[in-house]
Design a protein around this motif. Sequence first.
Motif, short mmCIF file in Angstrom:
data_model
loop_
_atom_site.label_atom_id
_atom_site.label_comp_id
_atom_site.label_asym_id
_atom_site.label_seq_id
_atom_site.Cartn_x
_atom_site.Cartn_y
_atom_site.Cartn_z
N ASN A 40 0.81 -0.85 0.00
CA ASN A 40 0.07 -0.14 -0.02
C ASN A 40 0.98 1.43 0.02
O ASN A 40 0.46 2.08 -0.54
CB ASN A 40 -0.50 -0.12 0.99
CG ASN A 40 -2.56 -0.88 0.92
OD1 ASN A 40 -2.13 -1.56 0.22
ND2 ASN A 40 -2.28 -1.72 2.10
N GLU A 43 2.29 1.82 -3.35
CA GLU A 43 0.99 1.46 -4.18
C GLU A 43 1.16 3.68 -4.38
O GLU A 43 0.77 4.08 -5.01
CB GLU A 43 -0.05 0.77 -4.03
CG GLU A 43 -0.09 -0.14 -4.64
CD GLU A 43 0.33 -0.47 -6.05
OE1 GLU A 43 -0.44 0.42 -6.66
OE2 GLU A 43 0.92 -1.24 -7.03
N GLU A 44 1.08 3.94 -2.85
CA GLU A 44 0.57 5.17 -2.64
C GLU A 44 1.39 6.28 -2.73
O GLU A 44 1.35 7.60 -3.81
CB GLU A 44 0.03 6.45 -1.46
CG GLU A 44 -1.29 5.05 -0.49
CD GLU A 44 -1.49 5.56 0.26
OE1 GLU A 44 -1.01 6.73 0.68
OE2 GLU A 44 -2.27 4.88 1.33
N TYR A 46 3.79 5.32 -5.44
CA TYR A 46 3.56 5.61 -7.17
C TYR A 46 2.41 6.45 -7.34
O TYR A 46 2.85 6.77 -8.59
CB TYR A 46 3.08 4.39 -8.52
CG TYR A 46 3.77 3.21 -7.69
CD1 TYR A 46 5.42 3.38 -8.06
CD2 TYR A 46 3.61 2.03 -8.35
CE1 TYR A 46 6.68 2.33 -8.46
CE2 TYR A 46 4.55 0.90 -7.55
CZ TYR A 46 5.86 1.19 -8.10
OH TYR A 46 6.86 0.06 -7.95
N GLU A 47 1.40 6.49 -6.56
CA GLU A 47 0.20 7.54 -7.50
C GLU A 47 0.83 9.28 -6.54
O GLU A 47 0.45 9.81 -7.70
CB GLU A 47 -0.76 7.16 -6.28
CG GLU A 47 -2.22 7.67 -6.65
CD GLU A 47 -3.22 7.54 -6.27
OE1 GLU A 47 -4.08 8.39 -5.27
OE2 GLU A 47 -3.65 6.42 -6.25
N LEU A 48 1.75 9.58 -6.02
CA LEU A 48 1.34 10.76 -5.17
C LEU A 48 2.84 10.48 -6.37
O LEU A 48 2.94 12.51 -7.19
CB LEU A 48 2.51 10.40 -3.90
CG LEU A 48 1.45 10.25 -3.00
CD1 LEU A 48 1.96 10.53 -1.63
CD2 LEU A 48 0.06 11.61 -2.88
N GLU A 50 3.52 10.24 -9.29
CA GLU A 50 2.80 9.68 -11.05
C GLU A 50 3.69 9.52 -11.24
O GLU A 50 4.48 9.24 -12.88
CB GLU A 50 2.08 11.39 -10.99
CG GLU A 50 0.98 12.27 -10.94
CD GLU A 50 1.27 13.39 -11.54
OE1 GLU A 50 1.95 14.45 -12.19
OE2 GLU A 50 0.53 14.29 -10.86
N LYS A 52 3.70 5.99 -13.27
CA LYS A 52 2.43 5.29 -14.33
C LYS A 52 3.38 3.71 -14.91
O LYS A 52 4.63 3.38 -14.79
CB LYS A 52 2.23 5.66 -15.61
CG LYS A 52 1.77 7.22 -14.97
CD LYS A 52 0.30 7.15 -14.94
CE LYS A 52 -0.29 8.12 -14.59
NZ LYS A 52 -1.42 8.58 -13.46
#
Length: 138
Positions: A40, A43-44, A46-48, A50, A52
């Motif tokens: 988790n 993944e966060e 990666y999202e923060l 950006e 891809k």
Amino acid sequence: MRRTQSQLRAAQIAKLLAEEEAHRRSVNDAMKVAAFARCNAVEELYELLEIKAERPILRAGKNGQREVASDRDESKRCARLIERVADLLTACSPAKSMETTPGSAQIIGGLHTERTWATEQPFVDPAPLPLEGSRPTS
């Protein structure tokens, strides 16, 4: 009664096997508890940041074209994450102490990076290192 060499060796092997089994059990228990939290967190990140996922490759098969994962174990994506975090740390540091040099590859968690510390760090002995080329000169 004195034990023979084979008995001593068998006892050593049994002890090592027991230690190995205990270690395996502790790793499995830790995976049950910590693996989801670590996934988790990544993944966060990666999202923060950006970052891809790699685009899948289109391959022709007997039933037409299909998508095949180009980074199945996400090693390329993890390398980009490490590079982005290192860049952010460099940008936040007051001396901007990271430098890229072509011959200074390091392995971090199985991933190759081309970054080394170039300027002073706390707790580093200022005396010259015995290995030539291991410390950049200014």
